[in-house]
Scaffold this active site. Sequence first.
Site, PDB file in Angstrom:
ATOM      1  N   SER A   1    -102.964  30.390 -57.681  1.00  0.00           N
ATOM      2  CA  SER A   1    -102.324  29.776 -58.897  1.00  0.00           C
ATOM      3  C   SER A   1    -102.196  28.219 -58.751  1.00  0.00           C
ATOM      4  O   SER A   1    -102.198  27.892 -57.657  1.00  0.00           O
ATOM      5  CB  SER A   1    -100.714  30.161 -58.412  1.00  0.00           C
ATOM      6  OG  SER A   1     -99.937  29.415 -59.786  1.00  0.00           O
TER       7      SER A   1
ATOM      8  N   LYS B   1    -105.756  31.124 -61.732  1.00  0.00           N
ATOM      9  CA  LYS B   1    -104.372  30.878 -62.728  1.00  0.00           C
ATOM     10  C   LYS B   1    -104.176  29.523 -62.606  1.00  0.00           C
ATOM     11  O   LYS B   1    -104.027  28.660 -61.862  1.00  0.00           O
ATOM     12  CB  LYS B   1    -103.330  31.637 -62.409  1.00  0.00           C
ATOM     13  CG  LYS B   1    -101.797  31.275 -62.815  1.00  0.00           C
ATOM     14  CD  LYS B   1    -101.086  32.589 -62.469  1.00  0.00           C
ATOM     15  CE  LYS B   1     -99.608  31.714 -62.119  1.00  0.00           C
ATOM     16  NZ  LYS B   1     -98.804  32.800 -61.538  1.00  0.00           N
TER      17      LYS B   1
ATOM     18  N   LYS C   1    -101.602  26.404 -64.361  1.00  0.00           N
ATOM     19  CA  LYS C   1    -100.474  26.189 -64.857  1.00  0.00           C
ATOM     20  C   LYS C   1    -100.543  25.381 -66.042  1.00  0.00           C
ATOM     21  O   LYS C   1    -101.355  24.454 -65.889  1.00  0.00           O
ATOM     22  CB  LYS C   1     -99.389  25.626 -63.928  1.00  0.00           C
ATOM     23  CG  LYS C   1     -98.971  26.468 -62.652  1.00  0.00           C
ATOM     24  CD  LYS C   1     -98.062  27.300 -62.777  1.00  0.00           C
ATOM     25  CE  LYS C   1     -97.385  28.239 -62.027  1.00  0.00           C
ATOM     26  NZ  LYS C   1     -96.475  29.016 -62.105  1.00  0.00           N
TER      27      LYS C   1
ATOM     28  N   ASP D   1    -100.223  30.132 -67.129  1.00  0.00           N
ATOM     29  CA  ASP D   1     -98.972  30.489 -66.493  1.00  0.00           C
ATOM     30  C   ASP D   1     -98.204  29.401 -67.551  1.00  0.00           C
ATOM     31  O   ASP D   1     -98.334  28.210 -66.679  1.00  0.00           O
ATOM     32  CB  ASP D   1     -98.618  30.651 -65.253  1.00  0.00           C
ATOM     33  CG  ASP D   1     -97.188  31.190 -65.004  1.00  0.00           C
ATOM     34  OD1 ASP D   1     -96.543  31.248 -65.955  1.00  0.00           O
ATOM     35  OD2 ASP D   1     -96.818  31.425 -63.685  1.00  0.00           O
TER      36      ASP D   1
ATOM     37  N   GLU E   1     -99.304  34.296 -69.078  1.00  0.00           N
ATOM     38  CA  GLU E   1     -98.139  34.562 -68.369  1.00  0.00           C
ATOM     39  C   GLU E   1     -96.972  33.668 -69.027  1.00  0.00           C
ATOM     40  O   GLU E   1     -96.885  32.451 -68.862  1.00  0.00           O
ATOM     41  CB  GLU E   1     -98.289  34.343 -66.947  1.00  0.00           C
ATOM     42  CG  GLU E   1     -97.241  34.610 -66.127  1.00  0.00           C
ATOM     43  CD  GLU E   1     -97.378  34.373 -64.444  1.00  0.00           C
ATOM     44  OE1 GLU E   1     -98.773  34.511 -64.292  1.00  0.00           O
ATOM     45  OE2 GLU E   1     -96.798  34.468 -63.712  1.00  0.00           O
TER      46      GLU E   1
ATOM     47  N   ASP F   1     -93.333  37.547 -66.245  1.00  0.00           N
ATOM     48  CA  ASP F   1     -92.780  37.174 -64.959  1.00  0.00           C
ATOM     49  C   ASP F   1     -91.223  37.124 -65.126  1.00  0.00           C
ATOM     50  O   ASP F   1     -90.509  37.765 -64.726  1.00  0.00           O
ATOM     51  CB  ASP F   1     -93.603  35.987 -64.603  1.00  0.00           C
ATOM     52  CG  ASP F   1     -92.978  35.162 -63.015  1.00  0.00           C
ATOM     53  OD1 ASP F   1     -92.013  35.752 -62.773  1.00  0.00           O
ATOM     54  OD2 ASP F   1     -93.668  34.295 -62.858  1.00  0.00           O
TER      55      ASP F   1
ATOM     56  N   LYS G   1     -92.658  40.219 -58.554  1.00  0.00           N
ATOM     57  CA  LYS G   1     -92.457  39.295 -57.433  1.00  0.00           C
ATOM     58  C   LYS G   1     -91.135  39.974 -56.611  1.00  0.00           C
ATOM     59  O   LYS G   1     -90.052  40.360 -57.276  1.00  0.00           O
ATOM     60  CB  LYS G   1     -91.942  37.919 -57.942  1.00  0.00           C
ATOM     61  CG  LYS G   1     -93.224  37.175 -58.319  1.00  0.00           C
ATOM     62  CD  LYS G   1     -92.412  35.784 -58.826  1.00  0.00           C
ATOM     63  CE  LYS G   1     -93.655  34.899 -59.367  1.00  0.00           C
ATOM     64  NZ  LYS G   1     -93.175  33.682 -59.900  1.00  0.00           N
TER      65      LYS G   1
ATOM     66  N   GLY H   1     -96.312  35.075 -56.585  1.00  0.00           N
ATOM     67  CA  GLY H   1     -96.115  34.506 -55.472  1.00  0.00           C
ATOM     68  C   GLY H   1     -94.923  33.249 -55.803  1.00  0.00           C
ATOM     69  O   GLY H   1     -94.758  33.029 -56.720  1.00  0.00           O
TER      70      GLY H   1
HETATM   71  O1  OSB Z   1     -94.642  31.394 -61.868  1.00  0.00           O
HETATM   72  O2  OSB Z   1     -95.905  32.359 -60.661  1.00  0.00           O
HETATM   73  C1  OSB Z   1     -95.014  31.421 -61.033  1.00  0.00           C
HETATM   74  C2  OSB Z   1     -94.534  28.971 -57.807  1.00  0.00           C
HETATM   75  C3  OSB Z   1     -93.312  28.773 -57.944  1.00  0.00           C
HETATM   76  C4  OSB Z   1     -92.332  29.418 -58.993  1.00  0.00           C
HETATM   77  C5  OSB Z   1     -93.181  30.228 -59.997  1.00  0.00           C
HETATM   78  C6  OSB Z   1     -94.410  30.482 -59.949  1.00  0.00           C
HETATM   79  C7  OSB Z   1     -95.184  29.749 -58.718  1.00  0.00           C
HETATM   80  C8  OSB Z   1     -96.500  30.162 -58.691  1.00  0.00           C
HETATM   81  C9  OSB Z   1     -97.426  29.923 -57.284  1.00  0.00           C
HETATM   82  O3  OSB Z   1     -97.328  30.264 -59.535  1.00  0.00           O
HETATM   83  C10 OSB Z   1     -97.700  31.139 -56.579  1.00  0.00           C
HETATM   84  C11 OSB Z   1     -98.167  30.861 -55.286  1.00  0.00           C
HETATM   85  O4  OSB Z   1     -99.037  30.516 -54.946  1.00  0.00           O
HETATM   86  O5  OSB Z   1     -97.099  31.138 -54.422  1.00  0.00           O
HETATM   87 MG    MG Z   2     -95.348  32.886 -63.233  1.00  0.00          MG
END
Ligand code: OSB
Ligand code: MG
Length: 372
Positions: free
Chosen positions: A135, A161, A163, A188, A213, A238, A262, A290
């Site tokens: 991510s 992925k 952001k 995401d 996402e 999510d 998660k 994550g």
């Molecule tokens: O939305 O998946 C998410 C990190 C913090 C809060 C929300 C998210 C995330 C990530 C990071 O996408 C995923 C990771 O590498 O741990």
């Molecule tokens: Mg997410």
Amino acid sequence: MKIEFIELREIQLRLKAPFETSFGTMQNRRILLVEVIADGVSGWGEVTAGETPGYNPETTDTAWHVISDFLAPCVVGRSVAEAADFPVLLTQIRGHEMAKSGVENALWDAEARLKGVPLGKLLGGTLDEIACGVSLGIRENPESLVRKVEEELGSGYQRIKLKIKPGKDYEFVRAVRKNFPDILLSVDANSAYRLEDADHLKALEEFKLLMMEQPLNWDDIYAHSKLQAQLQTAICLDECIHNTRHAIAALELKACRIINIKLGRVGGHTEAREMQQACRERGIPVWCGGMLESGIGRAHNIAMSTLPGFTLPGDVSASRRYWDEDIIEPAVEVTTRGTIRVPKSPGLGFAVKRDLIERVTVRRNRWGARQP
Ligand code: OSB
Ligand code: MG
């Protein structure tokens, strides 16, 4: 299993680089760790709440409060046949899934160690190796994002992925897709858009995304059902999904075609396993999300990802992407095929670095007695 002792502590760790999402930037992590001793055996869990309520309503401090004032006093000294029975002890506490998950998962680790089996096996997992993606946080410009993607693909990761948020979406995704026409690519938004932005989101469909996402509000399954009806691209939920009932509601409303599971968000391994099973019965793929975890949370994510419903690469990646030094050993490593080999030793399968954890602990609470 008798829950003899619980220790809650806050540790502070600094991410190697800031991680920007549509709800804010994270770098200095305040992480709660839970150690449980059951029948003389220790197990570890991590609370995955953020420092601010930007992702969900929980924070490091709300979890500290809920565990200290309600959860730990309610469960210490009690017995359960197995960790899967733990949620029954907490029916008086609504919500606060991340706080619950930290404690429940520590008990799962203890049970696996007591039984001498890897945690993934105890959960019913079947995989020896799990598929990994990354991510990537929001960047200054598309060029630097493309360079980062190239680096991660070079390490072997199977899915990228990105952001996104309004103003940092179309051009960024376009640049990545232009440079890497064939990779598994998803985005995401962490709830940064509204249903009125449907046409704007539809423009992203030309980039053949594996999924989009959580584009809309964190608590709005219904709005996602309206959006999914207008999109070819699969929506993955999510933030909206905190338990199996939510997952089933979302699937029956056709609000998504993929679910990110998660552990913290759903309250622990017991609920995560049930959600995975419900999705599997409906032919819906799931993957492990994550929360920028330390090694303890990451090791739990690896164990969960061995369950058969986890058919898409997760946001489970190598320790070195996050930390100069992780709190477990060995550090989590990713193969050149973009996989993590699941450890075969009992419990989490990694050793907890107690000395390092002591050095970064800033406060602690204890319940019960550590047996000699
Ligand atoms: O939305 O998946 C998410 C990190 C913090 C809060 C929300 C998210 C995330 C990530 C990071 O996408 C995923 C990771 O590498 O741990
Ligand atoms: Mg997410």
